[in-house]
Design a protein around this motif. Structure first.
Motif, PDB file in Angstrom:
ATOM      1  N   TRP A   1       0.827  -1.207   0.000  1.00 54.91           N
ATOM      2  CA  TRP A   1       0.000   0.000   0.000  1.00 54.91           C
ATOM      3  C   TRP A   1       0.868   1.266   0.000  1.00 54.91           C
ATOM      4  CZ3 TRP A   1      -4.347   1.910  -1.284  1.00 54.91           C
ATOM      5  CH2 TRP A   1      -4.846   3.111  -0.739  1.00 54.91           C
ATOM      6  N   TYR A   2       1.886   1.260   0.850  1.00 57.23           N
ATOM      7  CA  TYR A   2       2.777   2.417   0.917  1.00 57.23           C
ATOM      8  C   TYR A   2       3.533   2.594  -0.392  1.00 57.23           C
ATOM      9  CZ  TYR A   2       1.774   3.247   5.793  1.00 57.23           C
ATOM     10  OH  TYR A   2       1.128   3.540   6.965  1.00 57.23           O
TER      11      TYR A   2
ATOM     12  N   PHE B   1       2.507   1.688  -3.302  1.00 57.13           N
ATOM     13  CA  PHE B   1       1.518   2.161  -4.272  1.00 57.13           C
ATOM     14  C   PHE B   1       1.301   3.681  -4.117  1.00 57.13           C
ATOM     15  CE2 PHE B   1      -3.013   2.992  -5.114  1.00 57.13           C
ATOM     16  CZ  PHE B   1      -3.052   2.687  -6.462  1.00 57.13           C
ATOM     17  N   ARG B   2       1.134   4.124  -2.858  1.00 57.39           N
ATOM     18  CA  ARG B   2       0.912   5.534  -2.577  1.00 57.39           C
ATOM     19  C   ARG B   2       2.115   6.376  -2.975  1.00 57.39           C
ATOM     20  NH1 ARG B   2      -3.215   7.106   1.010  1.00 57.39           N
ATOM     21  NH2 ARG B   2      -2.304   9.160   0.688  1.00 57.39           N
ATOM     22  N   TRP B   3       3.276   5.808  -2.695  1.00 62.62           N
ATOM     23  CA  TRP B   3       4.520   6.523  -2.978  1.00 62.62           C
ATOM     24  C   TRP B   3       4.679   6.718  -4.496  1.00 62.62           C
ATOM     25  CZ3 TRP B   3       8.963   4.067  -5.246  1.00 62.62           C
ATOM     26  CH2 TRP B   3      10.092   4.880  -5.328  1.00 62.62           C
ATOM     27  N   LYS B   4       4.323   5.665  -5.271  1.00 56.64           N
ATOM     28  CA  LYS B   4       4.446   5.744  -6.730  1.00 56.64           C
ATOM     29  C   LYS B   4       3.438   6.751  -7.277  1.00 56.64           C
ATOM     30  CE  LYS B   4       5.899   2.841  -9.555  1.00 56.64           C
ATOM     31  NZ  LYS B   4       6.258   1.770 -10.489  1.00 56.64           N
ATOM     32  N   GLN B   5       2.253   6.780  -6.669  1.00 61.01           N
ATOM     33  CA  GLN B   5       1.222   7.732  -7.111  1.00 61.01           C
ATOM     34  C   GLN B   5       1.657   9.167  -6.856  1.00 61.01           C
ATOM     35  OE1 GLN B   5      -2.597   6.769  -5.393  1.00 61.01           O
ATOM     36  NE2 GLN B   5      -3.280   6.061  -7.406  1.00 61.01           N
ATOM     37  N   SER B   6       2.384   9.361  -5.752  1.00 62.82           N
ATOM     38  CA  SER B   6       2.767  10.724  -5.368  1.00 62.82           C
ATOM     39  C   SER B   6       3.919  11.257  -6.213  1.00 62.82           C
ATOM     40  CB  SER B   6       3.141  10.753  -3.889  1.00 62.82           C
ATOM     41  OG  SER B   6       4.352  10.037  -3.712  1.00 62.82           O
TER      42      SER B   6
END
Lengths: 442, 442
Positions: free
Chosen positions: A433-434, A436-441
């Motif tokens: 999850w982290y 995924f979030r990091w890649k999105q950011s």
């Protein structure tokens, strides 16, 4: 009824106490002399580890007290490394239970004396059984009284074979159809040595000492007189290699067991290092011939000594046999059949565990994974008590049937594996999850 | 040297021919009467399947011809379904080899007559061995000549135990240290019935007939006089259930083996349906005591009869023992040690295969996957000849050691699995490619 017990060793004499207490007419036949009139006999293990099952079986005929008085409690294993370091691993860190080192000869004498207290128990030493007729419930023997020349017989209502790993009663049973049997020798033998009693140097008492060395090992159990009985277990070919070579024997001990060598003494090691004894595992089914005969102890299930359960399993046989024979609703044949089915299953489990425990004692006790699992088991035992009894504790400190102990262990393994997967998922999901979030950011 | 052979059955008498041919002084001791003066004895299988290993061993002493003359070739299994359909499955569709149905009694008589032709071979029937002294190379026996009262002895240079599954020689060997032994009875028994010779109805000759019925089965082997020996293999509990119940026996046969029942006859089925015989598998190591004694045949490795290899393995023992004993560079002890190591490994393989083949005969022969594999094996055998010998063919039609046959089978399984994966990949890749192209074209 009239019970003929073949063999007056540990199991035979305890069994006589059970039948004696119930008021049966009991006759013990043994080919040896009365051990109370004899010196220590060579070739049999000198001391043994008595644990819960054995104690429970002794207590039913009221002899556990007098025996424990003489036993030396051992609360754990003391592991000796090559470099001389020592590490104590308690058997039961949670409830602090321990096993007891008892002398075979002493225990045998006590049990024979106990059996003799019953007026209905009769001892016949120096009587060598030659054959058995199950159909007529007869045993045939030669006795030293008449120079072994004349064949005599006795007839009973039940023949009990407690005549050890090379049982004559079992040999006769083998002639019955459908009697399954196996005897398997392992490629390792053993030799007993002694650390003499002394005041100036000593090992930590209240421990079973182990020198695990992979292919071979040394163990030591304490005796009443402050001496230690030391046993070397080793491949037979290795014994052959060293045989008769004084220098090689000494340097083998110096290299592998320097601290033990110092305690035993150079000359005693060389003097006592003779031909090794063999180790055999015996299984068979079934243990009874109708309502005519039954075998128990080593004659039914000899095992290698690495779980310390040979004598305990034999004593437990006596307790269970007594329970079945005197339980309501079962006739003698049904009781013996049930005894045979129940005990053969459990004997199979403990025979296999004993074989497996040899590699554990020689190797695993020094491995991190093994030590970690043991720690985890102990924490779970402490947390969940009777819901999570580790294998060793359940075998050694409970009366739970051996086969159930083994089943529990398998269940525990499955639970631990599943918990491991759950924890793995639980830790992977937030990480993903982290990421995924990091890649999105980005 | 002077060779004392205990047991004058099939293996003992062939072994006597081997030693006789080499010029040794041979004495066969057997507790039975000379079979040539006796009627057919009950309780032993009446006919046996002779295959390549047996024939090879017989040929070395020049007796294969006279024996094959009397044997009835069986080129395959004839499978009988419940509905009466029949299907022939050849044993060797590629090279058309076959096995031979031979009468045990006839074969035994022939071999004894052959052995007797050597002036240096001496027969002692009605001599019952009571014990063996390996150290002094002596056997002790009682003979019918003096009413079995006096214990007599003979001393040789080598004692050969060919005294069957309940061998006295092996029993004495069991007292030696490090002698591993197991006897395992299976839960199934057998009973022999007969289809009488007749002209008006007959089964296809040159086949071993099988009625596989899952939990039990019937088989039939042809005899010289046009009769068939029919054997019912079934769980012992099922035998017990039917015992003595004429109606139940008849309806059991009617339901499961209607065509066989018609051939045997209702009254004969009921008449002959008595107590079943037991089936035992025996393994042990080792087969020799130094240079003093050796066991072979059933006394070393009794097996359940489902691979038809019991006699063949025993005959092969004779050939291999002869080769080792008379090969240059090996003294007697080395030869016997080598024999023991080699044959115990191979006996283990064929004992296990025989056990496994029971379920094959009862069940698998009717399953599609089994039939497909058999077909695939035969195609590969036809294509690659000696490079791909299917398991059954290698056991039955070659002299390749049993353990190697088993190894080959395992290798073949690995190859087939790998080929399967390669084919799977090869078919999945283009399919994926087409799907990919198709999605792009949308």
């Amino acid at each position: 009824m009239k019970v003929l017990i073949v063999g007056g060793g540990l199991v035979g004499s305890l069994c006589a106490c059970y039948f004696g207490l119930r008021g049966h007419e009991v006759h013990i036949y043994d080919f040896r002399n009365d051990p109370r009139t004899e010196k220590l006999s060579k070739g049999r293990s000198i001391n043994l580890a008595l644990s819960t099952r054995g104690i429970e079986a002794l207590s039913r005929v009221g002899v556990e007290g007098v025996i424990l008085e003489h036993g030396i409690p051992m609360k754990g294993r003391m592991i000796h490394s090559k470099s001389g370091e020592k590490k104590s691993i308690p058997y039961d860190p949670v409830y602090k239970k321990c096993i007891y080192s008892v002398g075979r000869k002493h225990l045998n004498e006590l049990l024979i004396t106990e059996a003799e207290k019953y007026q209905n128990v009769h001892l016949h030493f120096n009587h060598k059984i030659t054959s058995v007729n199950f159909e007529e419930k007869k045993i045939f023997f030669k006795s030293a009284d008449n120079n072994n020349s004349e064949l005599k017989e006795d007839k009973g209502d039940l023949i009990v074979g407690a005549d050890g790993a090379f049982s004559i009663v079992r040999r006769e049973m083998m002639k019955q159809p459908m009697f399954n049997f196996s005897q398997t020798y392992i490629e390792h033998g053993y030799r007993e040595l002694t650390i003499p009693p002394a005041n100036n140097f000593k090992m930590e008492s209240n421990h079973l000492h182990i020198w695990p060395r992979g292919e071979f090992m040394l163990i030591a159990l304490p005796n009443q007189d402050d001496s230690w009985t030391v046993t070397l277990f080793m491949p037979l070919v290795k014994f052959d290699e060293l045989q008769g070579k004084e220098h090689a024997i000494k340097s083998f001990f110096q290299q592998n067991f320097p601290d033990a060598l110092q305690l035993i003494g150079d000359s005693k090691v060389i003097e006592d290092f003779s031909k090794p004894s063999h180790l055999v595992s015996i299984k068979c089914t079934k243990y009874n011939v109708g309502n005519k005969a039954v075998i128990l102890g080593d004659s039914a299930h000899a095992m290698v000594p690495f779980y310390g359960q040979g004598m305990n399993a034999g004593f437990e046989d006596c307790r269970i046999l007594d329970e079945f024979i005197h339980s309501e609703g079962l006739d003698l044949e049904e009781a013996l059949e049930l005894f045979s089915i129940t005990r053969a299953k459990n004997a199979e489990a403990i025979c296999n565990l004993s074989m497996y425990n040899y590699s554990e004692m020689r190797q695993l006790v020094t491995q991190t994974s093994y030590i970690l699992r043991k720690k985890l088991d102990n924490i779970l035992y402490w947390l969940f008590s009777s819901k999570w009894i580790p294998l060793y504790q359940s075998i050694t400190f409970t009366n739970i049937p051996y086969s159930e102990c083994l089943q529990n262990r398998k269940r525990q393994n499955v639970i631990l594996r599943n918990v491991f997967y759950v924890l793995l998922c639980a830790s992977v999901t937030p990480i993903s999850w982290y990421i995924f979030r990091w890649k999105q950011s980005l």
